[in-house]
Design an enzyme around this catalytic site. Structure first.
Site, PDB file in Angstrom:
ATOM      1  N   HIS A  72      46.118 -10.190  10.192  1.00 54.96           N
ATOM      2  CA  HIS A  72      46.631  -9.155  11.092  1.00 54.96           C
ATOM      3  C   HIS A  72      47.012  -7.932  10.278  1.00 54.96           C
ATOM      4  N   VAL A 100       6.548   7.058  31.756  1.00 54.91           N
ATOM      5  CA  VAL A 100       5.979   8.307  31.256  1.00 54.91           C
ATOM      6  C   VAL A 100       4.474   8.215  31.430  1.00 54.91           C
ATOM      7  N   HIS A 110      16.501  -9.198   8.509  1.00 53.24           N
ATOM      8  CA  HIS A 110      17.135 -10.429   8.017  1.00 53.24           C
ATOM      9  C   HIS A 110      16.381 -11.667   8.469  1.00 53.24           C
ATOM     10  N   GLY A 136      15.393   1.270  23.956  1.00 56.48           N
ATOM     11  CA  GLY A 136      15.558   0.094  23.098  1.00 56.48           C
ATOM     12  C   GLY A 136      16.417   0.470  21.892  1.00 56.48           C
ATOM     13  N   GLY A 155      11.866   5.098  25.964  1.00 59.48           N
ATOM     14  CA  GLY A 155      12.259   3.740  25.579  1.00 59.48           C
ATOM     15  C   GLY A 155      13.741   3.660  25.229  1.00 59.48           C
ATOM     16  N   ASP A 186       7.735  -9.575  10.551  1.00 55.42           N
ATOM     17  CA  ASP A 186       7.343  -8.914  11.802  1.00 55.42           C
ATOM     18  C   ASP A 186       5.920  -9.272  12.240  1.00 55.42           C
ATOM     19  N   GLY A 223       4.183  -6.896   8.109  1.00 58.02           N
ATOM     20  CA  GLY A 223       5.114  -6.185   8.979  1.00 58.02           C
ATOM     21  C   GLY A 223       4.540  -5.704  10.288  1.00 58.02           C
ATOM     22  N   LYS A 231       0.805  -1.217   0.000  1.00 54.97           N
ATOM     23  CA  LYS A 231       0.000   0.000   0.000  1.00 54.97           C
ATOM     24  C   LYS A 231       0.845   1.276   0.000  1.00 54.97           C
ATOM     25  N   LEU A 253      13.213  -8.249  12.882  1.00 49.52           N
ATOM     26  CA  LEU A 253      14.434  -7.870  12.175  1.00 49.52           C
ATOM     27  C   LEU A 253      14.287  -8.183  10.700  1.00 49.52           C
TER      28      LEU A 253
HETATM   29  P1  FAD Z   1       7.726  -4.468   6.709  1.00 47.87           P
HETATM   30  O1  FAD Z   1       9.069  -4.064   6.298  1.00 47.87           O
HETATM   31  O2  FAD Z   1       7.075  -3.708   7.801  1.00 47.87           O
HETATM   32  O3  FAD Z   1       6.828  -4.388   5.402  1.00 47.87           O
HETATM   33  C1  FAD Z   1       5.470  -4.616   5.433  1.00 47.87           C
HETATM   34  C2  FAD Z   1       4.820  -3.908   4.280  1.00 47.87           C
HETATM   35  O4  FAD Z   1       3.469  -4.358   4.196  1.00 47.87           O
HETATM   36  C3  FAD Z   1       4.740  -2.395   4.421  1.00 47.87           C
HETATM   37  O5  FAD Z   1       5.387  -1.757   3.353  1.00 47.87           O
HETATM   38  C4  FAD Z   1       3.250  -2.088   4.420  1.00 47.87           C
HETATM   39  O6  FAD Z   1       2.937  -0.911   3.700  1.00 47.87           O
HETATM   40  C5  FAD Z   1       2.669  -3.301   3.732  1.00 47.87           C
HETATM   41  N1  FAD Z   1       1.292  -3.582   4.081  1.00 47.87           N
HETATM   42  C6  FAD Z   1       0.755  -3.707   5.316  1.00 47.87           C
HETATM   43  N2  FAD Z   1      -0.555  -4.004   5.245  1.00 47.87           N
HETATM   44  C7  FAD Z   1      -0.850  -4.071   3.916  1.00 47.87           C
HETATM   45  C8  FAD Z   1      -2.031  -4.339   3.184  1.00 47.87           C
HETATM   46  N3  FAD Z   1      -3.182  -4.631   3.778  1.00 47.87           N
HETATM   47  N4  FAD Z   1      -1.984  -4.311   1.834  1.00 47.87           N
HETATM   48  C9  FAD Z   1      -0.809  -4.017   1.180  1.00 47.87           C
HETATM   49  N5  FAD Z   1       0.333  -3.756   1.834  1.00 47.87           N
HETATM   50  C10 FAD Z   1       0.319  -3.796   3.183  1.00 47.87           C
HETATM   51  N6  FAD Z   1      15.785  -4.333  11.251  1.00 47.87           N
HETATM   52  C11 FAD Z   1      17.031  -4.769  10.997  1.00 47.87           C
HETATM   53  O7  FAD Z   1      17.229  -5.970  10.810  1.00 47.87           O
HETATM   54  N7  FAD Z   1      18.092  -3.905  10.935  1.00 47.87           N
HETATM   55  C12 FAD Z   1      17.941  -2.574  11.146  1.00 47.87           C
HETATM   56  O8  FAD Z   1      18.917  -1.823  11.087  1.00 47.87           O
HETATM   57  C13 FAD Z   1      16.651  -2.084  11.431  1.00 47.87           C
HETATM   58  N8  FAD Z   1      16.447  -0.774  11.641  1.00 47.87           N
HETATM   59  C14 FAD Z   1      15.188  -0.318  11.886  1.00 47.87           C
HETATM   60  C15 FAD Z   1      15.014   1.036  12.134  1.00 47.87           C
HETATM   61  C16 FAD Z   1      13.755   1.544  12.390  1.00 47.87           C
HETATM   62  C17 FAD Z   1      13.578   3.008  12.647  1.00 47.87           C
HETATM   63  C18 FAD Z   1      12.633   0.658  12.375  1.00 47.87           C
HETATM   64  C19 FAD Z   1      11.255   1.193  12.616  1.00 47.87           C
HETATM   65  C20 FAD Z   1      12.795  -0.687  12.144  1.00 47.87           C
HETATM   66  C21 FAD Z   1      14.083  -1.191  11.909  1.00 47.87           C
HETATM   67  N9  FAD Z   1      14.302  -2.551  11.684  1.00 47.87           N
HETATM   68  C22 FAD Z   1      15.575  -3.011  11.463  1.00 47.87           C
HETATM   69  C23 FAD Z   1      13.207  -3.523  11.679  1.00 47.87           C
HETATM   70  C24 FAD Z   1      12.814  -3.872  10.236  1.00 47.87           C
HETATM   71  O9  FAD Z   1      12.447  -2.695   9.568  1.00 47.87           O
HETATM   72  C25 FAD Z   1      11.671  -4.872  10.233  1.00 47.87           C
HETATM   73  O10 FAD Z   1      11.995  -5.992  11.025  1.00 47.87           O
HETATM   74  C26 FAD Z   1      11.394  -5.332   8.811  1.00 47.87           C
HETATM   75  O11 FAD Z   1      11.078  -4.252   7.978  1.00 47.87           O
HETATM   76  C27 FAD Z   1      10.246  -6.339   8.804  1.00 47.87           C
HETATM   77  O12 FAD Z   1      10.028  -6.750   7.499  1.00 47.87           O
HETATM   78  P2  FAD Z   1       8.599  -7.251   7.008  1.00 47.87           P
HETATM   79  O13 FAD Z   1       8.791  -7.632   5.592  1.00 47.87           O
HETATM   80  O14 FAD Z   1       8.075  -8.249   7.959  1.00 47.87           O
HETATM   81  O15 FAD Z   1       7.628  -5.996   7.122  1.00 47.87           O
HETATM   82  P1  NAI Z   2      12.519  -2.196  21.748  1.00 42.21           P
HETATM   83  O1  NAI Z   2      11.650  -3.315  22.106  1.00 42.21           O
HETATM   84  O2  NAI Z   2      13.875  -2.433  21.215  1.00 42.21           O
HETATM   85  O3  NAI Z   2      12.701  -1.236  23.013  1.00 42.21           O
HETATM   86  C1  NAI Z   2      11.613  -0.626  23.645  1.00 42.21           C
HETATM   87  C2  NAI Z   2      12.077  -0.109  24.999  1.00 42.21           C
HETATM   88  O4  NAI Z   2      11.039   0.665  25.549  1.00 42.21           O
HETATM   89  C3  NAI Z   2      12.387  -1.231  25.989  1.00 42.21           C
HETATM   90  O5  NAI Z   2      13.610  -0.943  26.624  1.00 42.21           O
HETATM   91  C4  NAI Z   2      11.210  -1.163  26.954  1.00 42.21           C
HETATM   92  O6  NAI Z   2      11.537  -1.590  28.250  1.00 42.21           O
HETATM   93  C5  NAI Z   2      10.889   0.311  26.918  1.00 42.21           C
HETATM   94  N1  NAI Z   2       9.523   0.663  27.305  1.00 42.21           N
HETATM   95  C6  NAI Z   2       8.384  -0.025  27.030  1.00 42.21           C
HETATM   96  N2  NAI Z   2       7.319   0.653  27.520  1.00 42.21           N
HETATM   97  C7  NAI Z   2       7.815   1.785  28.112  1.00 42.21           C
HETATM   98  C8  NAI Z   2       7.219   2.881  28.780  1.00 42.21           C
HETATM   99  N3  NAI Z   2       5.897   2.966  28.921  1.00 42.21           N
HETATM  100  N4  NAI Z   2       8.018   3.864  29.242  1.00 42.21           N
HETATM  101  C9  NAI Z   2       9.373   3.800  29.078  1.00 42.21           C
HETATM  102  N5  NAI Z   2       9.988   2.783  28.455  1.00 42.21           N
HETATM  103  C10 NAI Z   2       9.216   1.799  27.960  1.00 42.21           C
HETATM  104  O7  NAI Z   2      11.639  -1.312  20.738  1.00 42.21           O
HETATM  105  P2  NAI Z   2      12.025  -0.148  19.740  1.00 42.21           P
HETATM  106  O8  NAI Z   2      13.281   0.525  20.124  1.00 42.21           O
HETATM  107  O9  NAI Z   2      10.788   0.649  19.595  1.00 42.21           O
HETATM  108  O10 NAI Z   2      12.294  -0.946  18.406  1.00 42.21           O
HETATM  109  C11 NAI Z   2      11.303  -1.829  17.885  1.00 42.21           C
HETATM  110  C12 NAI Z   2      11.927  -2.947  17.151  1.00 42.21           C
HETATM  111  O11 NAI Z   2      12.395  -2.515  15.877  1.00 42.21           O
HETATM  112  C13 NAI Z   2      13.177  -3.529  17.810  1.00 42.21           C
HETATM  113  O12 NAI Z   2      12.861  -4.415  18.833  1.00 42.21           O
HETATM  114  C14 NAI Z   2      13.835  -4.212  16.665  1.00 42.21           C
HETATM  115  O13 NAI Z   2      13.230  -5.459  16.487  1.00 42.21           O
HETATM  116  C15 NAI Z   2      13.496  -3.289  15.498  1.00 42.21           C
HETATM  117  N6  NAI Z   2      14.656  -2.445  15.210  1.00 42.21           N
HETATM  118  C16 NAI Z   2      15.843  -3.029  14.887  1.00 42.21           C
HETATM  119  C17 NAI Z   2      16.951  -2.276  14.646  1.00 42.21           C
HETATM  120  C18 NAI Z   2      18.230  -2.959  14.352  1.00 42.21           C
HETATM  121  O14 NAI Z   2      18.219  -4.150  14.066  1.00 42.21           O
HETATM  122  N7  NAI Z   2      19.356  -2.263  14.397  1.00 42.21           N
HETATM  123  C19 NAI Z   2      16.911  -0.818  14.675  1.00 42.21           C
HETATM  124  C20 NAI Z   2      15.625  -0.311  15.064  1.00 42.21           C
HETATM  125  C21 NAI Z   2      14.552  -1.104  15.284  1.00 42.21           C
END
Ligand code: FAD
Ligand code: NAI
Length: 472
Positions: free
Chosen positions: A451, A242, A328, A187, A185, A319, A149, A39, A326
Site C-alpha cells: 500500500h 469504407v 510475447h 483495433g 479499423g 505471426d 511474421g 531481409k 503478439l
Molecule cells: P516479425 O516481427 O514480423 O518478424 C519477421 C521478420 O521476418 C521481419 O523482420 C521480416 O523482414 C523477416 N522476413 C520475412 N520474410 C523473410 C524472408 N523470406 N527472408 C528473410 N527474412 C524475412 N505486439 C506486442 O506484443 N506488443 C505491442 O506493443 C505491439 N505493437 C505493435 C505495433 C504495431 C504498429 C504493429 C504493426 C505490431 C505490433 N505488435 C505488437 C505485433 C508484433 O509486432 C508482432 O506480433 C511480432 O513482431 C511478431 O513477431 P514475429 O517474430 O512472428 O515476426
Molecule cells: P485488429 O485486428 O486489432 O483490428 C482491426 C479492426 O479493423 C477490427 O476492429 C475490425 O473489425 C476492423 N475492420 C476490419 N475490416 C474493416 C473494414 N473494411 N472497415 C472498417 N473496419 C474494419 O488489427 P490492427 O489494429 O490492424 O492490428 C493488427 C494486429 O497487430 C493486432 O491484432 C495485434 O495482434 C497486433 N498489435 C498489437 C499491439 C499490442 O499488443 N499492443 C499493438 C498493435 C498491433
C-alpha cells in the site's frame, strides 16, 4: 573451416523478429550452431523496427506532452509547451536503434551468425539467400524455423501510398501533425496510433465496420474504453464500411457506407488516412509451394503442437502461424521450438497470453472474456473494483477504469482478468502469474499487496468475488 562447414548449420531461422531472434538465442544456448536471416538491415522484425517499439516511443512521448500540459494541476508551472515532431521522431529512432543494436549484440554474444538477405527454401534442409549487399549464399540446416511474421492487410481497391494513405508504418513517421486523421479499423493499431496523433493535436475519426471497438476484448471493458477515448476527443463512426479512399494532392477523400449495406454513402476529408484493419501472415517468396509446406485458408503456416509443419525439419512460429499476433506469443513459441529441437520438454500455455493496448488509460486482459465464458457454457462469478476507490489512483489522478476478475462459480479458479486503467499492462502480469499457477480468486485476495499501489485494485477485485471488497 571448409566452405561446406561455414554454410552448414544445426538450425537456420528465417526472420529475426521477436519469435526468430529469441529462438536463435535459445537454440545457441542449448549448443546448436545457428544462423538467422532477415531481409531488413537490422534485426528485431516488425516489433522493433515498425511495431511495438516505435509505437511505444511515440505513445510515451505524447503522454509526457499531455502530462506536461496538465502539470499545472499539480502545482507545476511550465511555459508554453511546444512539440518538435522531428525531434520526437529522432527520439523514436534512438529507441529503435538501441533495441536493434541490443539484439545484434545478443546474437553475437551467443555466436549466432546474423545474415542480411531474403531467404527462400529450395528443399527440406536447404535455403538460398539473396543477400542485401547483392551477393548470394546457399545454406543447409538440420532444422529450419520459419519466423517471417506478418504484414499489413490491404483494403481491396485502396492503395496504401505511405503518404496520404498510410499503414501503421507510415503512421509512425508522419512528417507533420495531421489536422484530420481518419483511421479505418478500431483495433489495437488504430486506437494506439489514434491516441498518439490525437494527443499531438490532430482531429481523429475512427471508422469501424463492427458496432463495437476492439473485437475480442471483453465487451464491458471495450464499451468503457470507447467512452474514455471519446472523452479524449476521438470520434467514432461504428457500423460503417469504407468503400473507397483516394489520395489527392494535399488531402485524401474517404467514402463510407453503412456496414449493413442499407443507406446512403458519405464522404470524409482528411489530410491522412490510416488503414489498420488487421495483419496477415507473411510468406511471400519463401518457396513454401516448392517444398509443399501447407497453409490454412487464412494463409497461416500449419503446424503441430511442436511447431512442426507437414515437412520434416521445417518448423514455424510467431505471426506466420495461428494465434494472437503478439511479440510475447512469438517469443514463447521461439523458446518452445528451440527446446523441443534440443530434446527438452516444451510447451506454450495459450490460455495465459496477456494482451495490452498501450493507450492512456491502458487496456489489459488475460484469459477468457465474459462473452467467451458464456459461449463455453461456463458458470462464472464476477469481482469488479473501480480505480476511483484505489488510494494511489486517487492521488495520481488516474481514477478511470476498473479491474474485473472472472472466476469459476464452483472451483473459484481464476478464468479471466480484464483491466482498464493506468498501468493496466503492468498490472496484468500478476494476473497472468496467478493463472499460470491455476490460482483461485481467494489466492489473490489473501496475498498481501503493498500500500498504496495500483495492484491493490487487483486484490480488491478478487475480494469483490465474494462481495467483501474493503474499500467499496
Ligand atoms: P516479425 O516481427 O514480423 O518478424 C519477421 C521478420 O521476418 C521481419 O523482420 C521480416 O523482414 C523477416 N522476413 C520475412 N520474410 C523473410 C524472408 N523470406 N527472408 C528473410 N527474412 C524475412 N505486439 C506486442 O506484443 N506488443 C505491442 O506493443 C505491439 N505493437 C505493435 C505495433 C504495431 C504498429 C504493429 C504493426 C505490431 C505490433 N505488435 C505488437 C505485433 C508484433 O509486432 C508482432 O506480433 C511480432 O513482431 C511478431 O513477431 P514475429 O517474430 O512472428 O515476426
Ligand atoms: P485488429 O485486428 O486489432 O483490428 C482491426 C479492426 O479493423 C477490427 O476492429 C475490425 O473489425 C476492423 N475492420 C476490419 N475490416 C474493416 C473494414 N473494411 N472497415 C472498417 N473496419 C474494419 O488489427 P490492427 O489494429 O490492424 O492490428 C493488427 C494486429 O497487430 C493486432 O491484432 C495485434 O495482434 C497486433 N498489435 C498489437 C499491439 C499490442 O499488443 N499492443 C499493438 C498493435 C498491433
Amino acid at each position: 573451416m571448409s566452405e561446406e562447414n561455414t554454410n552448414q548449420f544445426d538450425l537456420v531461422v528465417i526472420g529475426a523478429g521477436p519469435g526468430g531472434y529469441v529462438c536463435a538465442i535459445r537454440a545457441a544456448q542449448l549448443g546448436m550452431k545457428v544462423a538467422i536471416i532477415d531481409k531488413r538491415g537490422a534485426p528485431g522484425g516488425t516489433c522493433l523496427n515498425v511495431g511495438c517499439i516505435p509505437s511505444k516511443a511515440l505513445l510515451h512521448a505524447s503522454e509526457v506532452l499531455q502530462e506536461t500540459q496538465h502539470a499545472g494541476d499539480m502545482g507545476i508551472s511550465v511555459g508554453a509547451v511546444k512539440v518538435d515532431l522531428e525531434k520526437m521522431m529522432s527520439f523514436k529512432q534512438a529507441g529503435i536503434d538501441g533495441n536493434t543494436q541490443g539484439v545484434t549484440f545478443l546474437l553475437k554474444k551467443n555466436k549466432v551468425e546474423e545474415i542480411h538477405g531474403a531467404a527462400r527454401l529450395t528443399a527440406p534442409g536447404a535455403l538460398h539467400i539473396d543477400l542485401l549487399d547483392g551477393g548470394q549464399r546457399s545454406l543447409t540446416a538440420k532444422n529450419i524455423v520459419i519466423a517471417t511474421g506478418s504484414e499489413v492487410t490491404p483494403l481491396p481497391g485502396i492503395e496504401i501510398d505511405e503518404d496520404r494513405i498510410v499503414s501503421s508504418t507510415g503512421a509512425l513517421s508522419l512528417p507533420s501533425i495531421p489536422k484530420h486523421l481518419v483511421i479505418v479499423g478500431a483495433g489495437i493499431i488504430g486506437l494506439e496510433l489514434g491516441s498518439v496523433w490525437r494527443r499531438l493535436g490532430a482531429e481523429v475519426t475512427v471508422v469501424e465496420f463492427l458496432d463495437r471497438i476492439t473485437p475480442g476484448v471483453d465487451a464491458d471493458l471495450a464499451k468503457n474504453f470507447q467512452r474514455v477515448l471519446k472523452k479524449q476527443g476521438i470520434k467514432f463512426m461504428l457500423g460503417k464500411k469504407v468503400t473507397a479512399a483516394k489520395a489527392l494532392k494535399a488531402s485524401a477523400k474517404v467514402t463510407l457506407a453503412p456496414a449493413s449495406g442499407d443507406g446512403a454513402e458519405e464522404t470524409l476529408t482528411a489530410d491522412r488516412v490510416l488503414i489498420a484493419i488487421g495483419r496477415r501472415p507473411h510468406t511471400d517468396g519463401l518457396g513454401l509451394e516448392a517444398i509443399g509446406v501447407t497453409r490454412d485458408p487464412q494463409g497461416r503456416i500449419e503446424t503441430d503442437a511442436h511447431f512442426k509443419t507437414n515437412i520434416d525439419g521445417v518448423f514455424a512460429i510467431g505471426d506466420v502461424i495461428a494465434g494472437p499476433m503478439l511479440a510475447h506469443k512469438a517469443e514463447e513459441e521461439g523458446v518452445a521450438v528451440a527446446e523441443h529441437l534440443a530434446g527438452k520438454p516444451s510447451h506454450v500455455n495459450y490460455h495465459v497470453i496477456p494482451g495490452v493496448i498501450y493507450t492512456a488509460p491502458e487496456v489489459a486482459w488475460v484469459g477468457r472474456s465474459e462473452e467467451q465464458l458464456k459461449e463455453d457454457g461456463v458458470d462464472y462469478v464476477v469481482g469488479k473494483f473501480p480505480f476511483t476507490a484505489n488510494g494511489r489512483a486517487k492521488v495520481n489522478g488516474t481514477t478511470e477504469g476498473f479491474v474485473k476478475i472472472l472466476a469459476d462459480a464452483k472451483t473459484d479458479r481464476v478464468l479471466g482478468v480484464h483491466i482498464l486503467g493506468a498501468q493496466a499492462g503492468n498490472l496484468i502480469a500478476e494476473a497472468a502469474m496467478a493463472m499460470e499457477f491455476s490460482a483461485s480468486s481467494e489466492d489473490i485476495a489473501r496475498t498481501c499487496h503493498a500500500h498504496p499501489t495500483l495492484p491493490e485494485a487487483v486484490k480488491e477485485a478478487a475480494l469483490a468475488i465474494e462481495g467483501r471488497a474493503l474499500h467499496m
